[in-house]
Design a protein around this motif. Sequence first.
Motif, PDB file in Angstrom:
ATOM      1  N   PHE A   1      -1.482  -2.170  -3.989  1.00 16.25           N
ATOM      2  CA  PHE A   1      -1.021  -0.782  -3.958  1.00 16.25           C
ATOM      3  C   PHE A   1       0.035  -0.573  -2.881  1.00 16.25           C
ATOM      4  CE2 PHE A   1      -5.502  -0.802  -5.259  1.00 16.25           C
ATOM      5  CZ  PHE A   1      -5.359  -0.298  -6.543  1.00 16.25           C
ATOM      6  N   SER A   2       1.048   0.156  -3.247  1.00 12.26           N
ATOM      7  CA  SER A   2       2.071   0.445  -2.239  1.00 12.26           C
ATOM      8  C   SER A   2       1.548   1.491  -1.256  1.00 12.26           C
ATOM      9  CB  SER A   2       3.358   0.901  -2.911  1.00 12.26           C
ATOM     10  OG  SER A   2       3.065   1.907  -3.843  1.00 12.26           O
ATOM     11  N   THR A   3       0.783   2.423  -1.730  1.00  9.60           N
ATOM     12  CA  THR A   3       0.145   3.357  -0.800  1.00  9.60           C
ATOM     13  C   THR A   3      -1.343   3.077  -0.821  1.00  9.60           C
ATOM     14  OG1 THR A   3       0.097   4.915  -2.616  1.00  9.60           O
ATOM     15  CG2 THR A   3       1.809   5.239  -0.960  1.00  9.60           C
ATOM     16  N   PRO A   4      -1.955   3.034   0.343  1.00 11.06           N
ATOM     17  CA  PRO A   4      -3.370   2.648   0.387  1.00 11.06           C
ATOM     18  C   PRO A   4      -4.241   3.645  -0.361  1.00 11.06           C
ATOM     19  CG  PRO A   4      -2.607   3.400   2.535  1.00 11.06           C
ATOM     20  CD  PRO A   4      -1.401   3.307   1.675  1.00 11.06           C
ATOM     21  N   PRO A   5      -5.119   3.157  -1.235  1.00 11.85           N
ATOM     22  CA  PRO A   5      -6.013   4.067  -1.957  1.00 11.85           C
ATOM     23  C   PRO A   5      -7.144   4.534  -1.047  1.00 11.85           C
ATOM     24  CG  PRO A   5      -6.510   1.799  -2.505  1.00 11.85           C
ATOM     25  CD  PRO A   5      -5.401   1.753  -1.510  1.00 11.85           C
TER      26      PRO A   5
END
Lengths: 675, 840
Positions: B695-699
Motif C-alpha cells: 500500500f502506498s498509504t498505510p492502511p
Amino acid sequence: LGLALYAGSLCVVSGAAFLYHDYCVIGAGPAGLQAAYFLQQAGRDYIVFERSHAPGSFFALYPRHRKLISINKQYTGKSNSEFNLRHDWNSLLSHDRRLIFRRYSRDFFPNADTMVRYLEDFASLLKLQVQYNTAIIHVTLEKHEQAWNGHYFILTDQDRKNYKCSSLLVAAGTWVPNVVNFPGSEYVEGYETVSINPEDFTGQTVLILGRGNSAFETAENILGVTNFIHMVSRSRVRLSWATHYVGDLRAINNGLLDTYQLKSLDGLLEGDLEDLAIVKDQKGKLHITLRFYLENRNISAGIDSITLPQDELDNFATRAPYDRVIRCLGWKFDFSIYNRSLRMMPGKGNIKKYPQIKPSYESRGTRGLFVLGTASHSVDFRKSAGGFIHGFRYTTRAVHRLLENRHHGVPWPSTVYPITQLTNSIIKRVNEASGLYQMFSVLADIILLRENTTAFEYLEEYPIGVLPELEMQTGRKARNGLFVIIMEYGRNFSGADKDVFYYNRAVGEAQHAWQSNFLHPVIYYYKRLPTEREMRLHHPDWPLPRPDAIHHIVEDFLTDWTAPNAHVLPLRRFLENCLSTDLRNFFAESCFLFAFTHQKLPPSCQQGYVRMQGLVGSQELRHHAVKAGLLQDYSHTDFSDDRAPDSHGGSQEQMMRDHGIPVRPLQHLVTTKDE
Amino acid sequence: MSAQKDRWVSSLVFLLFCACSIPRSGSASVQQEPSPQHYFSGLEAGKTSLAFFTPSVSPGGQPFLEQIESSAEALQDYGVSVVKVNCPREDVSRYCGKENALRKAFLFRGNRLIREFPTDALFDVNSIVANVLFALLFNEVKYIETLADLENIENVLKGKSNMVFAYVPATGTAEHRAVMEAAFVYGTIHQFVLTTEAALLKATSHDDPDVSSAWLLFCHCQRATDPAQPCRRTALAQPLTLLSIHRHLKLMGAPLVTEVAEDPEKISTVHLQLGLPLVFILSQKETYEADRRTAEFVAWQLLGKAGVALLSRDLVDLNVLHRSNVALKTPDEGMPIQYLVLEDTDEVITLVEDKNKVKQIQEDEQEEEEEDEDEKENNNQDIQDDQVVEAVSRDKKRELPLEQILVLTEENFHSSLSKAAQTVVLFYASWEAVSLAVLRSYSEVAAHLQGTPGVLLSRVNCWDWTGLCSQENVTQFPTMRIYKEGRQSVTYGGMWGTEELSSFILLSQVSCPLKLATLDEAEGFLRGEFPPELSSHLHTSLLGVFSAATSKAREAFEEAGNILSGHVRMGMYFEDDALALSRKYSVSPPALLLARNGGRSVESIALSKHSVQDMVQMIRYELLDIFPEITVPNLPQYLQLGKPFLILFSAGDISQMESEEMLKLAEGRPQQAFVACWLNLKKTPVGHGILRTYFSTPPSLPVLLWVNLHAGGQVFKFPSEQPITEMNILSWLEKLQAGLEIPSSTLSEEDWKPPLPAYDFLQMMEPSVPELSLRPGDTPAQHPPRDPRGDTAGGDTATREEPAQESTAEEEVGSPGRGLRGTAPRLAARDKQGKRHSEL
C-alpha cells in the motif's frame, strides 16, 4: 570382473603359459606404487613389475649426492592435510596417515635413502601387489577381439616368462643416461659412476658437461676442493625461481653461479657438445678442442699433431687443460623394450626423452597403454610439475579415474550441490586443493551445471587437455554449461631471462586481477563444452580455448583467497553474471519479506528458508546488517513517521539504494577511486 | 593514426575505381532482359557480363537469386554486369533449356562464353566475386597443385618480377575473394599464384601451419639472381583481407632503402603513410658503402615493420651529435625525430619493436581511462551487498563466547564422540559467512543449554580438518549433526536460529518415538510432564497407540519417528492395555493422539496409511495450526501447502472477537483452499515492510488481506468499513472468486538477476592478446598463419605477437592499483600515481 575371469580362464584353456592380470604396471617407483594404490583401493586385478629387489631403485642410486631437492615442509601453520600437501613434495597419496613424508624425515631437503625407505613402507604397509626381481625386457601386442582395447599386452621378463594384461601402465621413469659422442668422449666420466668423494678431486681442474640440477649438484659437492670447475652446455642456465618450473636449476644447487659471478675462477660456457673434442696429452691432462680440427686427422697420432683452438686464438676460453670431464646430461626413457607394433615414439624437440602421449596420458601409438610418472612429463614439460612426485601423484589418480570409467563403468567421482554452494565450493578448493596448485594449468576442477542452474556437479582434478572429451571420459553430462577452475601464473611473468623481482610485480586490486603474476585461480565459463577443434586451435599462450567469460581471483601474498571483498565478492559477481541469477545470502527475515512481496525467490531463500533451513542470525548480526544498510529495521517504525513508501516490488530496489550509499570509511583506505 | 588509415583506405578505393575497365554511373543492380534474343543482340565486344536465365514465371525465393543480386554492386566495380534474362515459356534453347534455367550462370565477354558456373558454387557474394574474378584473371593468377609447379614459376620469374603466393583452404571463401580482388589490381605488376593444397602450405611455411587458415607470401624474385637460391619471402602476418593484402603489397613494393638528401623532418614515405616508423641510417661519404650494406641488412629485417632510409650527412645539415648514427621517425604527427647512437643492428630492430610497444601502451592507456570512467558509474560493484557476509565481517572483531563448545580435531574426534551419550557437532568453515553466522547462534545455544546433563556441544572447523569433514561426508557448510553412541548420526535440517537449534538438541535427547511403558506415563506424556527432561519444553505431543495386531503400522511409525527426530515430540504405546487408552479417547488402534498446549485438548486421528512417507507427511500436516500466527520461522511450513493466504495483520495481539470469527472460518471448512492466519506486527515487525510494499498509504490496523502467493500474486484488501466476521469474509471471498474485486497490489514477478555486473576480464584481456578475440570456429581463414617463427617470412608473426604481449607487462608497471597490497600489507594507500608516472 566377469570379463577378467573369462579372459583368465581362456588363457588356461589355450594352454599358453600366460599369467593374466587386468592391469600390469611396469616399475615400482613412486608412480608405479601410486598407481598400484589406486588400483588396490578400487579392488582391481593388477600387478606391478619391478626389476630390482625393492621399490624405488632409481632413488637407491640417484641423486648421487643423496640430497633430494623436493621440499619436505614440516610446518605451515595450518592443520589442513590437503593444503599441507601443497608443501610436501615427497609423499604419495593414500588414506594412511602414517605415510606422510614428514614423519620420515625432518630435513627440508631429505636424503634419498629416506625416499627408498618411504617407498618400501608404502608398498608393504598398503600390501601392494609388487613382483620384484622381474625385469620386463619385451612388450608386444596380441590382437584379440574381446580384449578391452582390441589387444592384450604380452610382457616378457628376463626369465622368458610371459604375462598377459588388458591394460598396461608404464611407470618406468626415465633412467637411461643421456650420452653424447664426440672424439675423446671415452675420457668422460658419467654422473652415474663418478666419485662422490670430494677428496678424489683435490687440486683438480674439472669440466662438467650439462647444466641441469645433477650438473650443479656435482659441482656443489666439489666446489671447495677443486682448482676450478667449468661447466659447458648448449643452452643458457634456467633458474627455477625465474621460470617457476621445478625442473630448472634450483637455488639450493647454485653455489657455482655465485663463484662464477664473483670471479672465483669457476665458470659457465655455452657451446654445442656435438662440436667438442677432447684429446689427452702424455701427462693425462685433457685438452678441449673442436671436432672441426680433428677432421681428416688420426686422433691417436698424439696431441702434438692436433690443432688446439689456442694455437689460433691464444685467449681461447677453455685453453687450460682439465684433469677430469664429467657428463651430467640427465636421462631418457627406455624405448628399447617395446615392440614396434606398440609405436612408442620419442617426442619431438626438447621432449624427445619422453614417449609421445596424449593429454590423457594414453600412448599415441597404442590404445590401453598409459604412461605415468616422470616419463609422462611431455604433457607439461617446462611448465608444470607432472614429471615430479608432487605432480604425478595427481595425474596418476586422474588416469586411474579415466580407467575406472572406461573399463568398469565407474563415472568420475563427483558431488552434487545446490547452486547456493557454488561460490563456497570454488573458494574451498582454490584455498586447499593441492592437485590444482601443483599441476597448475594441467589439472582443473570442473563444475557441470544442472538444468535450470538449481544445482551443479563438482569434478576434481580433470586433465584439461581432454576437456572436449569430458562426457566420454568421465561418464558425466555437460549439457548446461560448465566452469573450469585452474591455477595460472601471469602470462608474461615467468621465463628464463625475466626479472621476477621488479617493483610492483604483485597486483592488489580485484579489478586488475587478470594481470596477476603469481599463481592464482582462474575460472573459465563455457556455455557448452569446447570442441576438439577449438581445443586444437586455441592460442598457444592459453591453456584453454576462448571461454564465454573468464574470472581471475587476484593473486594473494598468503595464497589465502578468502577475503570477503577482494576475493569472494568479485567471484560471486562473476558467477551471478554467468548464470544470470542472484547468489547473495539472505537472513530468514529478508526471505520472509520476499516470500510475501515477490512471486519468485532468490536461490538462497528458495533452497534454504523455504526448505525450513533459513538463517535466522543473531541479534548482533542483524544489527550490523541494518547498520550497513542491507537490512531494514522495522521494529521501531510505525506508519505515521514513514517516508514515502515504495509501491510493489520496492523492497529490493530499496535495498539496492541503501547499500549504494553506506558510510564505509574502510573502503576508502583500500581503493583509490576517491582520488 | 586513424587519419592515416583513412588516407590509405581511400587511396585503395580510388585505385580500385580506376581499375574498373568500364566505370558506370548510377546504382548497380541486376539488369533485366526480356528474352535471350534481346540479350545476345545487345552484347558489346569487350564488355563482360554474368548472365543467368530464368523462366518468366519465377519460382521465387531462390537464395541464389538474392545472393547474385547483392553481388551485382561488387561485380560492377570490376566491370562485370549482372544480367537476368527472362526465358519465354516455349524457349528450350541452350541457355533456357529446362536443365539450365537457374542451375547455371554464364560469364560472357562480348558474346563469347568464358565460363559456366553451377549455381551451387555461387553460394554467397564472396564466392560469386571470387569465382568470377578467378575466371577473368585466368592468366594473371596461376593455380598450382604441386611444389614443383611453384618452383618452376619461381625460377621463371627470377630476376624479372615478384610473386605473390597465396594459400586458401577453399575457393569461394572471403580470403579467396580478397586474393582475387588484389590480383585484379596488382596482377599486372606481380605474378599471383594460388593454391588450395595443404601440402604446399606445409612446404612453404615452417613449423606446423594451420591448414584451415589462409596464408600469403610475397616472394622477392625480382631481386633474386642466383638460380639455386629460392626467392626471399615475406609472409603477411594479418588475416587475409583486401586491405591487409594491399598494405602488404604496398610495403613490399616500396624501395628497400630510400636514399634521402633532404631534411628528414620533411620526408614522407609509404611506411609513414601506413602508420609505420621510418629508420634513418646516417651515412657519410667515407663509409657510404658499409652504411648502405647495413641499411639493406636492417631493411630486410624490418621488412613490413618499418621503412629504412639512408641519410647522407654530407648533403643535409643536421644539428645533431656527430656520433649519432641512427634516427627514428614515427608516424605520429608532432613527434620529433629521435637521434641515437647505436652499436649493433640488433639495437635498431629492438628499437623499432619497442616503438611499436610504446604505441600499444598508449593505446591501452587510453582505453583504460575510458574504462575508469565506466567504472565510476558502477563504482559500487566492489562494495559488499550480501547482508550476511557484510554483517559477519562487521562482527569479526568481537570475541565469540565459545568456551562451552569443545573443539574437535582429526585426532580427538572419535575419542570425544565415545565419551558423551550424545554429542552435537557443528561442522563449519571459518572463512564462510553463513557458517560464522550460525556459529554465533550456536554459541548462544551453548549458553542456553549450559548445565544440561548428557549434552556435549562441539565444533569442527572444516578449513582446518578437511579430511575429517570429507570422511564424515560433510559437503555443505554449515552442517549440524547429533552423534549418539552406537547409533546413526542425525543431521539437522531446520532453521538456524538459537531457539530452533536448542529445541532440536533437547528433543533429540530422548528417543523418537519414545516407548511408554505404563498408562500413567502415556497420560503424563500427553500432558507434557513425561519424560521429565522435556517437561520445561512446551511442545505438541504426539502419541501413537498400537495394538499387538498392528505391528506394520507401528514399524512405519517408528521409522517416521527417526525422520522427525528432534522436530516432534513423539511417543508410542503398545502395551496390552492400549485399548483402555484408545477407549478413553474413542479411537481404535492404530491411532494417533495429538495433545496441544500441555494436553488441554487431545485430538485423535485414525491411522489409515502405513507407508513411512505418508505418515511423515500426515504428521507434519496435523501439527500445523488451524489459525496460526505467522512468524519468520514458521512461514515455510505453511508456504509448502501451496495455498493462498488469508492473513490478518494486527498491531499486537488480535482481539477475542476477530480470533473467534477467523477460527470459525478456518474450522468451518476442513479441506479449505486457503491458509487462514494472522501476523503480529509487534512480534514480526518485518510485516510493516510487507504492508509498505502493498500500500502506498498505510492502511488502518487490523487489516485483512487475501494474498495469492502462488498463483498470479494479487493482493486484495478486505473492506475496512466492514467488521471482520465469518459471514462478511465469506461473501467477500465469493466476490473475489467471481472476479468482482480489484486487487490492491500485485506481487513482483521479477527474476532474481545479478545485482551488479562483474569485472569483464575477457574484454580487458582482449586488447593485449588479440588472438584471443578470434574465436576458433568462426571462419577458419581468419587465423593468422600459425607461428612460423625463426624464418624470415614468419618474422612478422612472431614480432607482431610479441609487442602485444610485452605491453601487458609494461602496462602493469604503469597501471593503477599496483601497490604493496600484493606483497605486503598496504600501509599507506595513497601512493597510486602509477599512471601519471608513465605519462611523464
